[in-house]
Design an enzyme around this catalytic site. Sequence first.
Site, short mmCIF file in Angstrom:
data_model
loop_
_atom_site.label_atom_id
_atom_site.label_comp_id
_atom_site.label_asym_id
_atom_site.label_seq_id
_atom_site.Cartn_x
_atom_site.Cartn_y
_atom_site.Cartn_z
N ASP A 213 109.93 -55.80 63.61
CA ASP A 213 109.33 -56.51 64.74
C ASP A 213 108.74 -55.52 65.74
O ASP A 213 107.69 -55.78 66.34
CB ASP A 213 110.36 -57.39 65.43
CG ASP A 213 110.93 -58.46 64.51
OD1 ASP A 213 110.17 -58.98 63.68
OD2 ASP A 213 112.12 -58.78 64.64
N ASN B 224 107.31 -54.77 54.30
CA ASN B 224 108.07 -53.58 53.95
C ASN B 224 107.91 -53.35 52.44
O ASN B 224 107.27 -54.14 51.74
CB ASN B 224 109.54 -53.68 54.37
CG ASN B 224 110.25 -54.88 53.75
OD1 ASN B 224 109.98 -55.26 52.61
ND2 ASN B 224 111.17 -55.48 54.50
N ARG B 225 108.48 -52.27 51.96
CA ARG B 225 108.29 -51.93 50.54
C ARG B 225 108.77 -53.05 49.62
O ARG B 225 108.11 -53.41 48.64
CB ARG B 225 109.05 -50.64 50.22
CG ARG B 225 108.78 -50.09 48.81
CD ARG B 225 109.90 -49.21 48.31
NE ARG B 225 110.22 -48.14 49.23
CZ ARG B 225 109.85 -46.86 49.06
NH1 ARG B 225 109.16 -46.50 48.01
NH2 ARG B 225 110.21 -45.94 49.95
N ARG B 226 109.94 -53.63 49.94
CA ARG B 226 110.49 -54.69 49.09
C ARG B 226 109.58 -55.91 49.08
O ARG B 226 109.35 -56.53 48.02
CB ARG B 226 111.89 -55.06 49.58
CG ARG B 226 112.55 -56.18 48.78
CD ARG B 226 113.89 -56.58 49.38
NE ARG B 226 113.77 -56.93 50.79
CZ ARG B 226 113.30 -58.11 51.22
NH1 ARG B 226 112.87 -59.01 50.36
NH2 ARG B 226 113.25 -58.36 52.51
#
Length: 486
Positions: A277, A208-210
């Site tokens: 997921d 994800n972006r983080r």
Amino acid sequence: MAEHDDGDLIAAIRGLARANVLVVGDLMLDRYAYGRVERISPEAPVPILTVTREIAMPGGAGNVVRNLTALDAAAAFVSVVGDDQEGSDLTALIGGQPNVEPWLLVETGRATTVKTRYIAAGQHLIRADRELVMPLTDKLGERLLKIASDAMAATSVTVLSDYRKGVLAPTIARNLIASARSIGRTVIVDPKGADWSHYAEADVITPNRRELAEAVGRDLPDEAAIVGAAREVIGRFGFGAVLCTRSEDGMSLVTVDTVRHYPAEAAEVYDVSGAGDTVVAVLAAGLASGLPLEIAARLSNIAGGLVVGKVGTAVARPDDLVDAVKPASGALRKVVTRQAAAEAAERWRQRGWRIGFTNGCFDLLHPGHVHLLEQARAGCDRLVVGLNADSSVRRLKGATRPVQPEAARAAVLASLASVDLVVIFEEDTPLDLLSAIRPDVLVKGADYTHDTVVGAREVESWGGRVMLAELLPGHSTTATVTRLRS
């Protein structure tokens, strides 16, 4: 395949059932405690949750497996559980999944990871984690590597689902990727942590972006920054592609020489639990069924948008994806599967809405039916109608019924303002459907008594009630059919 061709996309969705995927990673038990908050504790300024329902399901890599089976794909699953009750519960839950070949190794002294979420009115109050992060013993690690490497031969895509709980230690991850590449298998990695060196040479990585920001050590405020970071890790670690999920901003698929941005598909966001997921599972199933990476990524983006619109750790099913690609028009949107109705009921329940239910054949809709349905809707906030399928009507009414086929009966019911959802059921009674929806109000006509209403005991067992609606005299489907025949 043209991305805009709905027919091709629907064929691709149906083809996901051909996929056979190996999943290796950290397995955990996800528990959900649903209830209501009506007061604050006198002991501390915290809400008191009165728990009304609890469920448990596989989490972590187990949720990837759940999503694969929801797509009708096959999966081999290799993971580790502790020698505790939670480990036994997970073994049973995974064993109950269709089309799964489980290899769950038990490690003495390991505590199975458990995440418990407490929820009221659709809001997470708190999450409690119980875990002991520890690497596998050398002996168990070697055994896991052997089992997983052998399972690769029967699958075309390997997913490494890393939650940093100890199963995918750097050495194990490196060896699994090397084994997969040596026999020409595609590897997808769902990463964790800032050091991705042990994921080197994976075909696709899905941060994800983080997580991508953590890997490159800087903030990623816009698309250009995400593309730059993705190409940085591609160059550093030899990845084939980066599929970065960006929450409300959708997803970005980046390779050395191409970039594709997929806008967010979610209409409403109820719960983001497990959405990553779902993205990984649909991507893996797409690649395993022979789809190009760009199309598999597009389907995974659609699926991610679907599950965040559901409550809890949800899955995306083929019918969900088809409906998202080519939604039904008009009233037919109200005609849904049992699973879709149960998920809708859960969303309504979390909003505090009362759910009503009634059922019948509704063969030739007449004013008596309309009168009953209007009373039913007045007694609740949302009304679900269970409709006997043609086969069920024949068993109940005889070989000459129904007059109208189930599709026509469902379409007419769905056109009524009093009806929110219509679910066709094959059984002679609606008990299984009732158990899935768990309505607050069960409505039947006043020609029934409380004791003759099928499902009355079950509905009352979870706090619901039975409502007997008044009848409109002079209206009967049987009488209408008799008049027509004479």
